[in-house]
Design a protein around this motif. Structure first.
Motif, PDB file in Angstrom:
ATOM      1  N   VAL A 114       0.855  -1.192   0.000  1.00 13.61           N
ATOM      2  CA  VAL A 114       0.000   0.000   0.000  1.00 13.61           C
ATOM      3  C   VAL A 114       0.891   1.242   0.000  1.00 13.61           C
ATOM      4  O   VAL A 114       2.106   1.143   0.227  1.00 13.61           O
ATOM      5  N   ILE A 115       0.273   2.384  -0.240  1.00 14.91           N
ATOM      6  CA  ILE A 115       1.013   3.648  -0.315  1.00 14.91           C
ATOM      7  C   ILE A 115       0.333   4.669   0.576  1.00 14.91           C
ATOM      8  O   ILE A 115      -0.892   4.829   0.532  1.00 14.91           O
ATOM      9  N   ALA A 116       1.124   5.397   1.365  1.00 14.24           N
ATOM     10  CA  ALA A 116       0.613   6.519   2.149  1.00 14.24           C
ATOM     11  C   ALA A 116       1.238   7.803   1.617  1.00 14.24           C
ATOM     12  O   ALA A 116       2.387   7.806   1.151  1.00 14.24           O
ATOM     13  N   THR A 117       0.479   8.897   1.678  1.00 13.65           N
ATOM     14  CA  THR A 117       0.974  10.178   1.189  1.00 13.65           C
ATOM     15  C   THR A 117       0.749  11.267   2.231  1.00 13.65           C
ATOM     16  O   THR A 117      -0.120  11.150   3.099  1.00 13.65           O
ATOM     17  N   GLY A 118       1.535  12.348   2.116  1.00 16.36           N
ATOM     18  CA  GLY A 118       1.336  13.472   3.024  1.00 16.36           C
ATOM     19  C   GLY A 118       2.472  14.480   2.959  1.00 16.36           C
ATOM     20  O   GLY A 118       3.488  14.273   2.286  1.00 16.36           O
ATOM     21  N   TRP A 119       2.276  15.575   3.685  1.00 17.27           N
ATOM     22  CA  TRP A 119       3.273  16.645   3.786  1.00 17.27           C
ATOM     23  C   TRP A 119       3.859  16.726   5.197  1.00 17.27           C
ATOM     24  O   TRP A 119       4.381  17.752   5.601  1.00 17.27           O
ATOM     25  N   GLY A 120       3.768  15.645   5.968  1.00 19.74           N
ATOM     26  CA  GLY A 120       4.148  15.694   7.370  1.00 19.74           C
ATOM     27  C   GLY A 120       5.643  15.681   7.620  1.00 19.74           C
ATOM     28  O   GLY A 120       6.472  15.799   6.702  1.00 19.74           O
ATOM     29  N   ASP A 121       5.994  15.504   8.895  1.00 21.16           N
ATOM     30  CA  ASP A 121       7.396  15.507   9.320  1.00 21.16           C
ATOM     31  C   ASP A 121       8.169  14.369   8.663  1.00 21.16           C
ATOM     32  O   ASP A 121       7.636  13.280   8.432  1.00 21.16           O
ATOM     33  N   TRP A 122       9.455  14.615   8.449  1.00 24.71           N
ATOM     34  CA  TRP A 122      10.337  13.572   7.948  1.00 24.71           C
ATOM     35  C   TRP A 122      10.660  12.559   9.044  1.00 24.71           C
ATOM     36  O   TRP A 122      10.950  11.407   8.779  1.00 24.71           O
ATOM     37  N   GLN A 133       6.620  19.699  -0.838  1.00 29.61           N
ATOM     38  CA  GLN A 133       6.193  18.819  -1.922  1.00 29.61           C
ATOM     39  C   GLN A 133       5.570  17.553  -1.334  1.00 29.61           C
ATOM     40  O   GLN A 133       6.097  16.974  -0.389  1.00 29.61           O
ATOM     41  N   LEU A 134       4.443  17.128  -1.886  1.00 28.75           N
ATOM     42  CA  LEU A 134       3.781  15.920  -1.421  1.00 28.75           C
ATOM     43  C   LEU A 134       4.724  14.725  -1.501  1.00 28.75           C
ATOM     44  O   LEU A 134       5.389  14.504  -2.510  1.00 28.75           O
ATOM     45  N   GLN A 135       4.775  13.947  -0.393  1.00 28.12           N
ATOM     46  CA  GLN A 135       5.621  12.761  -0.333  1.00 28.12           C
ATOM     47  C   GLN A 135       4.759  11.496  -0.330  1.00 28.12           C
ATOM     48  O   GLN A 135       3.592  11.531   0.059  1.00 28.12           O
ATOM     49  N   ASP A 136       5.340  10.385  -0.756  1.00 27.16           N
ATOM     50  CA  ASP A 136       4.646   9.105  -0.656  1.00 27.16           C
ATOM     51  C   ASP A 136       5.615   8.056  -0.145  1.00 27.16           C
ATOM     52  O   ASP A 136       6.832   8.185  -0.303  1.00 27.16           O
ATOM     53  N   VAL A 137       5.070   7.028   0.486  1.00 32.26           N
ATOM     54  CA  VAL A 137       5.899   5.966   1.045  1.00 32.26           C
ATOM     55  C   VAL A 137       5.217   4.623   0.825  1.00 32.26           C
ATOM     56  O   VAL A 137       3.994   4.497   0.951  1.00 32.26           O
ATOM     57  N   PRO A 191      -4.518   9.762   2.914  1.00 28.65           N
ATOM     58  CA  PRO A 191      -4.985   8.435   2.494  1.00 28.65           C
ATOM     59  C   PRO A 191      -3.931   7.341   2.597  1.00 28.65           C
ATOM     60  O   PRO A 191      -2.727   7.582   2.449  1.00 28.65           O
ATOM     61  N   LEU A 192      -4.409   6.130   2.847  1.00 26.00           N
ATOM     62  CA  LEU A 192      -3.645   4.905   2.650  1.00 26.00           C
ATOM     63  C   LEU A 192      -4.246   4.246   1.423  1.00 26.00           C
ATOM     64  O   LEU A 192      -5.449   3.938   1.403  1.00 26.00           O
ATOM     65  N   ILE A 193      -3.445   4.028   0.409  1.00 29.35           N
ATOM     66  CA  ILE A 193      -3.940   3.701  -0.929  1.00 29.35           C
ATOM     67  C   ILE A 193      -3.506   2.303  -1.349  1.00 29.35           C
ATOM     68  O   ILE A 193      -2.342   1.919  -1.182  1.00 29.35           O
ATOM     69  N   HIS A 194      -4.450   1.551  -1.901  1.00 30.19           N
ATOM     70  CA  HIS A 194      -4.142   0.256  -2.505  1.00 30.19           C
ATOM     71  C   HIS A 194      -4.269   0.397  -4.013  1.00 30.19           C
ATOM     72  O   HIS A 194      -5.313   0.822  -4.520  1.00 30.19           O
ATOM     73  N   ASN A 195      -3.207   0.037  -4.731  1.00 28.18           N
ATOM     74  CA  ASN A 195      -3.241   0.077  -6.189  1.00 28.18           C
ATOM     75  C   ASN A 195      -3.801  -1.243  -6.692  1.00 28.18           C
ATOM     76  O   ASN A 195      -3.078  -2.205  -6.904  1.00 28.18           O
ATOM     77  N   ASN A 196      -5.121  -1.250  -6.864  1.00 28.10           N
ATOM     78  CA  ASN A 196      -5.834  -2.452  -7.283  1.00 28.10           C
ATOM     79  C   ASN A 196      -5.773  -2.552  -8.802  1.00 28.10           C
ATOM     80  O   ASN A 196      -6.218  -1.656  -9.518  1.00 28.10           O
ATOM     81  N   ALA A 199      -9.388  -2.251 -10.154  1.00 27.38           N
ATOM     82  CA  ALA A 199     -10.223  -1.094  -9.798  1.00 27.38           C
ATOM     83  C   ALA A 199      -9.454   0.213  -9.729  1.00 27.38           C
ATOM     84  O   ALA A 199     -10.030   1.261  -9.461  1.00 27.38           O
ATOM     85  N   GLY A 200      -8.150   0.181  -9.955  1.00 31.98           N
ATOM     86  CA  GLY A 200      -7.358   1.404  -9.850  1.00 31.98           C
ATOM     87  C   GLY A 200      -6.985   1.691  -8.400  1.00 31.98           C
ATOM     88  O   GLY A 200      -6.916   0.783  -7.565  1.00 31.98           O
ATOM     89  N   HIS A 201      -6.752   2.946  -8.104  1.00 30.90           N
ATOM     90  CA  HIS A 201      -6.343   3.342  -6.761  1.00 30.90           C
ATOM     91  C   HIS A 201      -7.568   3.413  -5.837  1.00 30.90           C
ATOM     92  O   HIS A 201      -8.524   4.127  -6.120  1.00 30.90           O
ATOM     93  N   VAL A 202      -7.505   2.675  -4.749  1.00 31.41           N
ATOM     94  CA  VAL A 202      -8.616   2.599  -3.794  1.00 31.41           C
ATOM     95  C   VAL A 202      -8.127   3.096  -2.436  1.00 31.41           C
ATOM     96  O   VAL A 202      -7.105   2.630  -1.924  1.00 31.41           O
ATOM     97  N   ILE A 203      -8.861   4.046  -1.847  1.00 34.69           N
ATOM     98  CA  ILE A 203      -8.530   4.551  -0.520  1.00 34.69           C
ATOM     99  C   ILE A 203      -9.071   3.564   0.501  1.00 34.69           C
ATOM    100  O   ILE A 203     -10.283   3.420   0.653  1.00 34.69           O
ATOM    101  N   MET A 204      -8.161   2.882   1.195  1.00 29.66           N
ATOM    102  CA  MET A 204      -8.609   1.860   2.139  1.00 29.66           C
ATOM    103  C   MET A 204      -8.209   2.174   3.577  1.00 29.66           C
ATOM    104  O   MET A 204      -8.486   1.396   4.485  1.00 29.66           O
ATOM    105  N   GLY A 205      -7.584   3.323   3.795  1.00 24.95           N
ATOM    106  CA  GLY A 205      -7.236   3.730   5.149  1.00 24.95           C
ATOM    107  C   GLY A 205      -7.048   5.232   5.245  1.00 24.95           C
ATOM    108  O   GLY A 205      -6.889   5.923   4.224  1.00 24.95           O
TER     109      GLY A 205
END
Length: 238
Positions: A114-122, A133-137, A191-196, A199-205
């Motif tokens: 899964v992938i999480a995104t945000g602008w929070g602390d490093w 800049q928006l980050q993803d992990v 969002p916590l994202i599942h690349n299905n 179905a494409g990108h699904v927000i599951m968390g």
């Protein structure tokens, strides 16, 4: 989601996901203390269509917040979900679109990427290093029982009695026993994202809480969308 401080400065505070032209899905703990403000647009606004936290895209005034009626019940940070309503509908484009949320039966096997995104602390306690800049992990779904047991042990240790419990309405994600990848302070509501593949990108968390950031033993904890799917549809369709 941006909050105005000292009457002049707007700062990036929380994340969110556009689910209709007028509603953003986020978490409750970001806004619970502001839910009774008569004119929330004076201190909250939403930026859409930009990967930069303080420039680009379009700005939208906040009309109101809908906080889950069972937030913090029966334990702290349980049902940490909220709907942010906009005054004016978003204008859709190639950079502004609504996201697909998980349905009531959308649960993923342990280890799913899964992938999480945000602008929070490093890193924990490093607000000065937040990215514009928006980050993803990239993370993995963690076995629920393992997550429950590890946080229960942590809570039993001196000084940790006020930690939340990991409940069935939560889901854990991280790099177990290695750490180093996680969401952090300021990413809440994102969002916590599942690349299905079908179905494409699904927000599951929804990013909610954790112990530090990137801890090898304690993964991040997220709102489990599937448990709240009916509530989100009911309140996000206004």
């Amino acid at each position: 989601m941006q909050l105005q401080r000292y009457g002049i400065v707007w700062s990036q505070e929380c994340g969110g996901t556009l689910i209709t032209s007028r509603t953003v899905l986020s978490n409750a703990h970001c806004y619970v203390h502001y839910s009774n403000i008569s004119i929330p647009s004076l201190i909250w606004r939403v930026r859409l269509g930009s990967s930069y936290s303080s420039s680009g895209g379009s700005l939208h005034q906040v009309h109101s917040f809908i906080i889950h009626e069972d937030f913090n019940q029966p334990s702290r940070l349980n049902n940490d979900v909220a709907i942010v309503r906009l005054y004016e509908p978003a204008v859709f484009s190639d950079r502004v679109r609504v996201a697909q949320i998980a349905g009531s039966n959308y649960d993923l096997p342990d280890g799913t990427a899964v992938i999480a995104t945000g602008w929070g602390d490093w890193a924990s306690g490093s607000q000065s290093s937040r990215s514009q800049q928006l980050q993803d992990v990239n993370l993995n779904i963690i076995n629920q029982n393992v997550c429950v047991q590890r946080y229960a042990f942590l809570k039993s240790q001196p000084g940790n009695r006020d930690l939340p419990d990991v409940t069935p309405s939560m889901i854990c994600a991280g790099i177990l026993n290695f750490g180093g990848k996680d969401t952090c302070q300021g990413d809440g509501g994102g969002p916590l994202i599942h690349n299905n593949s079908g179905a494409g990108h699904v927000i599951m968390g929804i990013t909610s809480w954790g112990y530090g950031c990137g801890h090898y033993h304690y993964p991040g904890v997220y709102v489990r969308i599937s448990v709240h799917a009916a509530w989100i549809v009911r309140n996000g369709s206004v």
